[in-house]
Write an enzyme that holds these catalytic residues in place. Structure first.
Site, PDB file in Angstrom:
ATOM      1  N   SER A 297      46.792  -4.630  45.027  1.00 52.43           N
ATOM      2  CA  SER A 297      47.807  -4.213  44.068  1.00 52.43           C
ATOM      3  C   SER A 297      48.029  -2.711  43.990  1.00 52.43           C
ATOM      4  CB  SER A 297      47.458  -4.738  42.671  1.00 52.43           C
ATOM      5  OG  SER A 297      46.166  -4.313  42.294  1.00 52.43           O
ATOM      6  N   THR A 298      47.144  -1.913  44.578  1.00 51.29           N
ATOM      7  CA  THR A 298      47.322  -0.463  44.562  1.00 51.29           C
ATOM      8  C   THR A 298      47.134   0.099  45.961  1.00 51.29           C
ATOM      9  OG1 THR A 298      44.987   0.019  44.111  1.00 51.29           O
ATOM     10  CG2 THR A 298      46.423  -0.349  42.208  1.00 51.29           C
TER      11      THR A 298
END
Length: 217
Positions: free
Chosen positions: A25-26
């Site tokens: 997600s990052t």
């Protein structure tokens, strides 16, 4: 029980290919561990996204869902890598089942290609629906209680009664424009026309109760 399946616990996805899906997600996170886990689970092909689960575009997930075929099984490192929410997760897995595709989550040891795994996911789906119904019921009860207390529901009016009276008073002056009055009251021209409906018919309020022509262009 699903209408398209006579047996709730009937396994699907056995005997086909294992297709993996990974997601981080990052930007700082790496896919290495997830991909290694999927390779160890004998996935023949792996799709991966580097986007947030809240990102509805998850392109590689949709590519994986398009690529996978009946009899295959979609494998993920953990449940939170697949869905944005429990409802999203259940929706995706239900769609796979309708296509005759299995689902496995390695971390949770959940496998819908087995009767036990299928039962667990059915319980998840029933629980999600139950929670949704509780939320809807609670919302309706809260609205009913607010109405019973005489509370106003919805957005507050764009103009108060006092502002409407001021607008009517100022509009009685033929030299005052709707635009200038709207600016003075901090509302739009459209709002003035909405709350002083006689303006739509081409009339302006007057002190004596008579109407004169609408403002100059």
């Amino acid at each position: 029980m699903e209408p398209d399946s006579p047996d709730l616990l009937a396994p699907v996805g056995r005997g086909g290919a294992l297709i993996g899906y990974a997601r981080v997600s990052t930007k700082g996170q790496k896919l290495d561990r997830q991909i290694a886990a999927l390779e160890a689970a004998s996935c023949q092909r792996i799709f991966s996204d580097k986007k947030s689960g809240k990102n509805a575009e998850r392109e590689e997930l949709w590519n994986a869902l398009d690529y996978i075929r009946e009899g295959d099984t979609l494998v993920v490192p953990s449940l939170d890598r697949l869905g944005r929410s429990i409802q999203d997760l259940i929706s995706i897995v239900a769609g796979l089942r309708k296509r005759g595709i299995g689902f496995r989550s390695l971390h949770e040891s959940l496998d819908t290609t087995t009767p036990g795994g299928r039962l667990v996911f059915h319980v998840f789906a029933a629980l999600a629906e139950f929670i949704r119904e509780l939320i809807v019921q609670g919302t309706h009860e809260g609205l009913a209680a607010a109405r019973a207390r005489g509370e106003r529901l919805g957005r507050p009016p764009a103009m108060t009664e006092e502002q409407i009276r001021h607008a009517r008073s100022m509009l009685a002056d033929p030299d005052a424009s709707v635009t200038s009055i709207a600016k003075l009251l901090g509302v739009s021209r459209t709002t003035i026309y909405k709350y002083v409906p006689e303006l739509r018919a081409g009339h302006r309020p007057s002190v004596g109760g008579q109407h004169s022509g609408l403002e100059r262009a």
